[in-house]
Scaffold this motif. Structure first.
Motif, short mmCIF file in Angstrom:
data_model
loop_
_atom_site.label_atom_id
_atom_site.label_comp_id
_atom_site.label_asym_id
_atom_site.label_seq_id
_atom_site.Cartn_x
_atom_site.Cartn_y
_atom_site.Cartn_z
N ASN A 148 62.96 39.67 33.45
CA ASN A 148 63.41 40.78 32.61
C ASN A 148 62.37 41.24 31.60
O ASN A 148 62.70 41.93 30.64
N ASN A 149 61.10 40.85 31.85
CA ASN A 149 59.98 41.27 30.99
C ASN A 149 60.21 40.95 29.52
O ASN A 149 59.91 41.74 28.63
N MET A 150 60.76 39.74 29.28
CA MET A 150 61.03 39.28 27.92
C MET A 150 60.00 38.23 27.50
O MET A 150 60.29 37.35 26.70
N VAL A 151 58.80 38.32 28.06
CA VAL A 151 57.73 37.36 27.79
C VAL A 151 56.47 38.14 27.43
O VAL A 151 56.40 39.36 27.63
N PRO A 152 55.44 37.46 26.89
CA PRO A 152 54.18 38.15 26.64
C PRO A 152 53.62 38.79 27.91
O PRO A 152 53.86 38.30 29.02
N ASN A 153 52.85 39.86 27.74
CA ASN A 153 52.34 40.61 28.88
C ASN A 153 51.56 39.74 29.86
O ASN A 153 51.52 40.02 31.06
N ALA A 154 50.93 38.69 29.36
CA ALA A 154 50.11 37.82 30.20
C ALA A 154 50.92 37.11 31.28
O ALA A 154 50.36 36.64 32.27
N LEU A 155 52.25 37.03 31.10
CA LEU A 155 53.10 36.38 32.09
C LEU A 155 53.84 37.38 32.98
O LEU A 155 54.60 36.98 33.87
N PHE A 156 53.62 38.67 32.77
CA PHE A 156 54.26 39.68 33.62
C PHE A 156 53.80 39.48 35.07
O PHE A 156 52.62 39.23 35.34
N GLY A 157 54.74 39.62 35.99
CA GLY A 157 54.38 39.57 37.40
C GLY A 157 54.24 38.18 37.97
O GLY A 157 53.86 38.03 39.14
N TYR A 158 54.54 37.15 37.21
CA TYR A 158 54.43 35.78 37.70
C TYR A 158 55.62 35.43 38.60
O TYR A 158 56.73 35.93 38.42
N SER A 159 55.36 34.56 39.58
CA SER A 159 56.44 33.91 40.31
C SER A 159 56.54 32.48 39.80
O SER A 159 55.55 31.90 39.33
N LEU A 160 57.76 31.93 39.88
CA LEU A 160 57.99 30.57 39.38
C LEU A 160 58.80 29.83 40.45
O LEU A 160 59.98 30.13 40.64
N TYR A 161 58.14 28.94 41.15
CA TYR A 161 58.77 28.23 42.26
C TYR A 161 59.27 26.86 41.83
O TYR A 161 58.53 26.09 41.22
N LEU A 167 51.82 27.46 28.67
CA LEU A 167 51.38 28.13 29.91
C LEU A 167 50.29 29.17 29.63
O LEU A 167 49.47 29.46 30.52
N LEU A 168 50.26 29.71 28.42
CA LEU A 168 49.22 30.67 28.05
C LEU A 168 47.90 29.97 27.68
O LEU A 168 46.87 30.63 27.56
N THR A 169 47.96 28.67 27.51
CA THR A 169 46.77 27.89 27.16
C THR A 169 46.01 27.50 28.42
O THR A 169 46.59 26.90 29.32
N PRO A 170 44.72 27.83 28.52
CA PRO A 170 43.97 27.47 29.73
C PRO A 170 43.98 25.96 29.98
O PRO A 170 43.93 25.16 29.06
#
Length: 303
Positions: free
Chosen positions: A69-82, A39-42
């Protein structure tokens, strides 16, 4: 005219917003790590491939739990997952007095939304021709996936991956595959031990024993549902096949108006298990009486 109609809000569930009692993806750290790296890969999305019943959806829920719970790299902070049921995407809707295809509406919505990942189980159905319209649903996603406007996690079984997705090379190259293997017995026991508190809270019934006895019960259930005892046509695997037996024990406790799952409820779930062969079940029932004979005597049960 742009529409404010939301496919995600109407048909999806935001897994980040869900209340999690326990980590839903115990012992799946490696698969979650692979998924995060993808997911971090463009311009890449993740594709979980494995047999039925081994916890592909739980891995996605585990990712949502970690994002929440903010247990991921900062680049994924604030994401929603539907999470979306793929069958809910088939057909048209009347939006602003015009008939719109649901998949097309979803693609347009995702192009405008930032920090959104969509999880589609049975994603092979997008690559499978629709018997009524022959519409190429997969093709409708390709441009958005290419531009990185859409971040998707798909899940499918090994058989359906080979039958449908491998045939659509253009759709496939937008994804990176994560092989999800069936956990071994020790890992499945860990999953069971980590999952029963969720059942306790959902059903308002507690396991009636110490952690040592509870683990002994979990191991028995795992051993009784091993590969060679399963009914082939059901094709359920660890951990689902074992969790089904455990869940049934909680149901028997509820039926008895009991606030605790006791050994008699485990016995009923074992005796009435529908996912293993009858001859294997008879042997397991006798083994159960031997393994738990002290508890059976202590609780004055006639089994």
């Amino acid at each position: 005219m742009e529409s404010n109609y939301s496919i995600l809000e109407r048909y999806g569930e935001d897994l980040i917003a869900r209340d999690y009692i326990t980590d839903p993806a115990i012992a799946r750290e490696e698969e979650i790590k692979q998924l995060i790296l993808i997911l971090l890969t463009p311009e890449k999305s993740g594709l979980l491939v494995g047999k039925a019943g081994i916890g592909k959806t739980a891995i996605v829920e585990g990712l949502a739990y970690r994002i929440k719970n903010n247990m991921v790299p900062n680049a994924l902070f604030g994401y929603s997952l539907y999470k979306l049921n793929v069958t809910s995407l088939f057909g048209n809707l009347n939006v602003d007095d015009q008939s719109e295809n649901r998949v097309d509406l979803l693609v347009k919505e995702l192009a405008k939304r930032e920090k959104t990942i969509v999880f589609i189980d049975e994603v092979h159905l997008l690559a499978k021709s629709d018997g009524t319209t022959n519409m190429d649903f997969a093709n409708m996603f390709k441009a958005g996936l290419d531009r990185g406007e859409i971040k998707m996690i798909g899940a499918t079984t090994t058989e359906e991956y080979e039958q449908y997705i491998l045939r659509d090379r253009a759709f496939l190259r937008r994804f990176q595959k994560v092989d999800v293997l069936e956990p071994d017995q020790d890992t499945t026991v860990k999953i069971m031990m980590g999952t029963y508190p969720k059942l306790e809270q959902e059903m308002n019934v507690k396991m009636g024993y110490t952690p040592f006895i509870n683990e002994k019960i979990m191991r028995f259930i795992v051993e009784m549902t091993d590969e060679y005892k399963r009914i082939y046509e059901i094709s359920s695997r660890y951990p689902d096949i074992s969790l089904t037996v455990l869940s049934n024990a909680f149901t028997y406790a509820l039926f008895d108006n009991s606030k605790e799952v006791k050994i008699k409820h485990i016995y009923e779930a074992v005796k009435n298990a529908r996912n293993i062969y009858d001859d294997a079940k008879k042997k397991e029932v006798e083994r159960f009486k031997e393994v738990f004979k002290d508890l059976i005597l202590e609780e004055n049960l006639e089994l």
